[in-house]
Design an enzyme around this catalytic site. Structure first.
Site, PDB file in Angstrom:
ATOM      1  CG  HIS A 144      -1.520   1.464   1.547  1.00  0.00           C
ATOM      2  ND1 HIS A 144      -2.538   1.931   0.815  1.00  0.00           N
ATOM      3  CD2 HIS A 144      -1.025   2.297   2.244  1.00  0.00           C
ATOM      4  CE1 HIS A 144      -2.861   3.138   1.313  1.00  0.00           C
ATOM      5  NE2 HIS A 144      -2.057   3.531   2.182  1.00  0.00           N
ATOM      6  CG  HIS A 149       0.999   6.639   0.345  1.00  0.00           C
ATOM      7  ND1 HIS A 149       0.172   7.683   0.327  1.00  0.00           N
ATOM      8  CD2 HIS A 149       0.515   5.821   1.075  1.00  0.00           C
ATOM      9  CE1 HIS A 149      -0.961   7.549   1.094  1.00  0.00           C
ATOM     10  NE2 HIS A 149      -0.708   6.335   1.566  1.00  0.00           N
ATOM     11  CD  GLU A 190      -4.149   7.025   2.642  1.00  0.00           C
ATOM     12  OE1 GLU A 190      -3.127   6.857   3.311  1.00  0.00           O
ATOM     13  OE2 GLU A 190      -4.212   6.157   1.527  1.00  0.00           O
ATOM     14  CB  SER A 209      -2.961   0.273  -2.812  1.00  0.00           C
ATOM     15  OG  SER A 209      -3.781   0.794  -1.832  1.00  0.00           O
TER      16      SER A 209
HETATM   17  N1  HBI Z   1       1.562   6.016  10.156  1.00  0.00           N
HETATM   18  N2  HBI Z   1       2.955   4.799   9.081  1.00  0.00           N
HETATM   19  C1  HBI Z   1       2.118   5.489   9.038  1.00  0.00           C
HETATM   20  N3  HBI Z   1       1.444   5.882   7.888  1.00  0.00           N
HETATM   21  C2  HBI Z   1       0.166   6.608   7.773  1.00  0.00           C
HETATM   22  O1  HBI Z   1      -0.310   6.609   6.713  1.00  0.00           O
HETATM   23  C3  HBI Z   1      -0.146   7.132   8.958  1.00  0.00           C
HETATM   24  C4  HBI Z   1       0.362   6.973   9.931  1.00  0.00           C
HETATM   25  N4  HBI Z   1       0.157   7.596  11.150  1.00  0.00           N
HETATM   26  C5  HBI Z   1      -0.861   8.388  11.230  1.00  0.00           C
HETATM   27  C6  HBI Z   1      -1.692   8.670   9.865  1.00  0.00           C
HETATM   28  N5  HBI Z   1      -1.267   7.876   8.923  1.00  0.00           N
HETATM   29  C7  HBI Z   1      -2.843   9.391   9.733  1.00  0.00           C
HETATM   30  O2  HBI Z   1      -3.560   9.808  11.013  1.00  0.00           O
HETATM   31  C8  HBI Z   1      -2.700  10.563   9.157  1.00  0.00           C
HETATM   32  O3  HBI Z   1      -4.192  11.102   8.894  1.00  0.00           O
HETATM   33  C9  HBI Z   1      -1.893  11.552   9.644  1.00  0.00           C
HETATM   34 FE    FE Z   2      -2.006   5.333   3.303  1.00  0.00          FE
END
Ligand code: HBI
Ligand code: FE
Length: 296
Positions: A144, A149, A190, A209
């Site tokens: 994903h 991304h 997203e 994804s």
């Molecule tokens: N941590 N590894 C990872 N990947 C993410 O997409 C991610 C995260 N922590 C918080 C988060 N996304 C969401 O709360 C975002 O909206 C900030």
């Molecule tokens: Fe994501």
């Protein structure tokens, strides 16, 4: 965030579903900024093959559904036969937009997540889903994060948007506005759609994804598709356990970047003065975008 499953807005290590299964990643050995080593040699041939099959399934359906910028950039992930080495990928990415990919054990606390984005470091989960999770996995795995991304981080305007988002996130933490900002991430990074001269296309990683949501988000008559409106997005709750019932449509990445330029403090205040909106609800007189007509 994952194909029709979302990022639990809690703080990692997050717990999921029944039994609160322990997190898969090795958080105990992560560094203070939550980054860790990818440990590429630890992937089994079965894991590389799982990545290959996931990649092939998505890559075969991009034309006509994914935006051109994504299709052009996905090649940069390199050979689809195995999980890319993050250091090799970072060298290419850094040359393109000064971003790099860093390994993390999985979901990390929002503050740490924002801090990495603000330094143009994209956190990519090191582990890959189990074979029985081929169609769907709750937490973001390496497929994903890499396939969904990373390609658009090669696009200069989107790359700058992502850093601006991270910087804005650090400020939002201080203003206790993370939930509002998380909605912006959700409905753009997203699950974002973009209007193009060839019709509606997807640019959101959770869509790109996902085996099923990619076609659904562009063609299904079921969900509502609303023209990009920052405050409307920040007021709109989202679902993390099914396909989206509301998508927001930008006209360009430049529009998205410009929307994050101003100081969000007055915007948070205006959003908080209005009622929240459930996913799927359509407001009177708002600009709705039709689904792309189904190809011939
Ligand atoms: N941590 N590894 C990872 N990947 C993410 O997409 C991610 C995260 N922590 C918080 C988060 N996304 C969401 O709360 C975002 O909206 C900030
Ligand atoms: Fe994501």
């Amino acid at each position: 965030m994952l194909a029709n499953k979302g990022v639990n807005q809690g703080v990692a290590p997050v717990t999921y579903g029944e039994g609160n299964r322990p997190p898969r990643g090795d958080y105990a050995h992560a560094r203070g900024d939550y980054t860790c080593d990818q440990n590429w040699s630890a992937y089994s041939p079965q894991e590389h093959d799982l990545y290959r099959r996931l990649y092939e399934r998505q890559a075969s359906q991009l034309v006509g559904l994914a935006c051109d910028e994504f299709i052009e950039a996905v090649e940069h992930l390199g050979a689809a036969q195995r999980i890319p080495r993050f250091d090799e990928l970072s060298e290419k990415l850094h040359r393109a937009t000064r971003w790099e990919v860093v390994a993390v054990p999985g979901l990390i606390p929002e503050e740490a997540f924002f801090a990495l984005l603000a330094k143009r470091k994209f956190p990519v989960t090191g582990w890959i889903r189990q074979p029985e999770e081929f169609d769907y996995v709750v937490e973001p795995d390496v497929f994903h994060d890499l396939f969904g991304h990373v390609p658009l981080l090669f696009n200069p305007v989107f790359a700058d948007y992502m850093q601006a988002y991270g910087a804005g996130g650090l400020k939002a933490s201080r203003l206790d506005a993370c939930e509002l900002l998380a909605r912006l991430y959700w409905y753009t990074v997203e699950f974002g759609l973009i209007a193009t001269p060839q019709g509606l296309r997807a640019y959101g990683a959770g869509i790109l994804s996902s085996a099923g949501e990619l076609r659904y988000s562009v063609h299904s008559p079921q969900p509502s598709r609303v023209g990009f409106d920052l405050q409307r997005i920040m007021r709109t709750r989202y679902k993390i356990d099914s396909y989206q019932t509301t998508y927001f449509v930008i006209d360009s990445f430049r529009q998205l970047f410009d929307a994050t330029a101003p100081d969000f403090t007055p915007i948070y205040r205006a959003v908080r003065a209005q009622p929240e909106i459930d996913a799927g609800v359509v407001l009177t007189n708002e600009r709705l975008i039709a689904a792309a007509c189904t190809p011939g």
